[in-house]
Design an enzyme around this catalytic site. Structure first.
Site, short mmCIF file in Angstrom:
data_model
loop_
_atom_site.label_atom_id
_atom_site.label_comp_id
_atom_site.label_asym_id
_atom_site.label_seq_id
_atom_site.Cartn_x
_atom_site.Cartn_y
_atom_site.Cartn_z
N THR A 373 0.84 -1.19 0.00
CA THR A 373 0.00 0.00 0.00
C THR A 373 0.89 1.25 0.00
O THR A 373 2.10 1.13 0.00
CB THR A 373 -0.89 -0.14 1.26
OG1 THR A 373 -1.61 -1.34 1.11
CG2 THR A 373 -1.78 0.99 1.54
N GLY A 465 1.81 -1.53 4.42
CA GLY A 465 2.33 -2.69 5.14
C GLY A 465 1.29 -3.74 5.49
O GLY A 465 1.54 -4.57 6.38
N GLY A 466 0.11 -3.72 4.85
CA GLY A 466 -0.91 -4.75 5.13
C GLY A 466 -1.16 -4.84 6.63
O GLY A 466 -1.35 -3.82 7.31
#
Ligand code: GLY
Length: 564
Positions: A373, A465-466
């Site tokens: 992201t 970073g999920g």
């Protein structure tokens, strides 16, 4: 008298301690007087800052920066994805916009399962079948309509100029493109723009993207959802076997949401609400930490890591079970965020021994998410602030690139739990609350956040970073507040992560000694011994006591702060 004297000394000591905490860390990042944009690429930060300099506000700069990232950082910046924005206006008004992707109308709970009920590998991660209905263009027009001050053409023209001029490939970008090139070719064949490898210093141009942006500048939001671009996009996705239809695009709407707002000591934190789990999970973590004086433990010491890990373990277990799209599921937020519940949740925590994740209620469910992201933070010269995280999910999303329109499509469908209990591509294990349904939004971890101190704007912050976004943002806030770091130091400090399952702590490669890890192991913590990539890329702005701004641009990427 003796007692009074003792109390007197105690009071002086306490007030010195409070003073120490109030003392503002000396800035070490870029400092500017009026306004600042911090994003993953210099080109995007420059465009955002120039929009501000020519009189635009933070919301105008949001539109320009978002689209500039689609040009300069197609790894995550996008037209074919979605995101979330949290804002704080200079009068203190706060709010949030959800322009997350949605499942197409034809979607159903078992769409990624075979006849035996097993997850079909790759179907929700790669190519057209992974694509959710994009929300980005709806999001930026919604922001512009509600709060923008400059004409949309004036905002889009520097972005179109950047497309025409081209983007110089950085070292990190060249490495990323090379790493994913095979997968991009596998999905798109040899006729894609990305067929030729590129080297550091090459100029990448996207003429088709220029044409798409020109049509959007001329015809507005509907160009993407109903116009020529919509028709081209839908026939491309369907030709490749995907599910998004013209009706899906026509029905897409960004939604204004009430953000998650909570106090942590004397901070007021405003963050993203569901369908992102970011704000709720950060709220839980910080409230579980609050009763402890974490600043008295050394930064990244055994005790500080234990406390943070145990709070995260418990918060992620709740996240994975209870959270989903609030328009489809009832989320018991009043309970999940109550002090009573969070105190009980930490009741079995001790510094002597790790809690096992299998002992945390709501076990046996799994979830996973992408780390690709991107986040940007903006403060304008009037004191308005926006915090935006936007994504394609995976690196270059589904890898499906529409050459005719010039952008990548997301693989956000993988953020649903395709099958409760089975981890997604980033190891998170999901539950029923995040199962697939037509028009539902998939659960996210994006955590665009704004922090107030003494009722004034203090931090604008977020990260890619999920699943690791939430811990990266929370640790950076603690670094700045509890460990008194400058914005840049807080962003650069080494990070660690625990997400309940898998039950291990992940550490960045630098900054954590073997003896520290051994001391955690001796208390029963599992340590991920594999080489760990970076955890998040935090881009943030801090307002200094004299009103100047300090940028924190993460050294882990090409991230850059620009301001004036
Ligand atoms: N796709 C990453 C997230 O939404 O958290």
């Amino acid at each position: 008298m003796k007692h009074l004297f003792k109390y007197g000394i105690l009071l002086v000591l306490l007030s010195t301690l409070v003073q120490c905490k109030k003392h503002s860390a000396k800035p070490t990042g870029l400092v500017t007087k009026n306004a600042m944009v911090v994003s993953a690429r210099e080109e995007a930060s420059v465009i955002g800052a120039e929009i501000l300099e020519k009189g635009g506000n933070a919301f105008d700069a949001m539109v320009g920066t978002e689209l500039a990232l689609a040009v300069a950082y197609p790894f995550a910046g996008n037209l074919g994805g979605g995101g979330f924005m949290v804002y704080r206006k200079n009068n203190g008004d706060v709010g949030a916009l959800d322009y997350r992707e949605k499942a197409p109308l034809s979607a159903h709970k078992d769409m990624y399962l075979d006849s035996l009920g097993n997850v079909i590998e790759g179907k929700s991660t790669k190519g057209a079948t992974a694509v959710g209905v994009p929300g980005t263009i709806s999001g930026i027009f919604e922001v512009h309509e509600k709060f923008g001050s400059l004409p949309i053409e004036d905002i889009l023209s520097p972005v179109i100029a950047l497309v025409e001029r081209g983007v110089i490939v950085t070292e990190k970008q060249a490495l990323r493109l090379e790493y994913y090139r095979e997968q991009i070719l596998e999905v798109n064949g040899d006729n894609t723009l990305f067929f030729n490898s590129c080297n550091v210093g090459d100029t990448l141009k996207y003429p088709a993207l220029g044409n798409t942006l020109r049509r959007i500048a001329e015809n507005g939001r509907d160009e993407f959802y109903k116009g020529e671009t919509a028709k081209k996009l839908v026939s491309f996705i369907q030709e490749k076997g995907g599910y998004v239809t013209l009706e899906d695009l026509e029905k897409y709407e960004a939604i204004w949401r009430q953000p998650i707002i909570f106090k942590y000591k004397d901070l007021r934190i405003i963050s993203m609400s569901p369908p992102s789990s970011g704000g709720v999970t950060m709220n839980q973590i910080l409230k579980m930490i609050e009763p402890y004086d974490i600043s008295s433990f050394k930064h990244n010491s055994t005790k500080a890591i234990q406390l943070f890990t145990e709070a995260s373990r418990r918060a992620y277990a709740d996240r994975n079970y209870y959270l989903g799209d609030p328009d489809f599921v009832d989320i018991p937020l009043d309970v999940l965020l109550s002090q009573k519940y969070l105190t009980e949740r930490m009741a079995d925590f001790t510094f002597d021994q790790a809690t096992l994740s299998s002992d945390i209620e709501r076990g046996n469910i799994q979830i996973s998410e992408s780390s690709e992201t991107t986040h940007y933070s903006i403060v304008d010269q009037e004191g308005n602030a926006v915090s935006v995280t936007t994504t394609l999910n995976g690196a270059y999303g589904s890898k499906l690139y529409c050459d005719e329109l010039g952008f990548f499509l997301n693989n956000e469908m993988d953020d649903f739990s395709a099958k409760p209990g089975v981890p997604n591509m980033f190891g998170l294990i999901g539950a029923q609350a995040n199962s697939i349904a037509p028009e539902k939004r998939m659960l996210s971890s994006m955590t665009p956040t704004i922090v107030e101190k003494d009722n004034k704007l203090w931090l604008v912050i977020g990260s890619p970073g999920g699943a690791t976004i939430i811990t990266a943002v929370t640790q950076t806030i603690l670094n700045a507040y509890e460990f008194n770091m400058s914005m840049q130091e807080a962003v650069d400090a080494p990070r660690f992560h625990h997400q309940w399952l898998p039950d291990h702590i992940v550490f960045e490669t630098e900054g954590f000694s073997t003896s520290l890890k051994n001391s955690l192991k001796s208390k029963g913590y599992n340590i991920n011994e594999d080489r760990t990539p970076i955890l998040g890329k935090v881009d943030a702005v801090r307002v200094l006591p004299d009103g100047r701004l300090e940028g924190g641009a993460d050294y882990r990427g090409d991230d850059t702060a620009v301001g004036f």
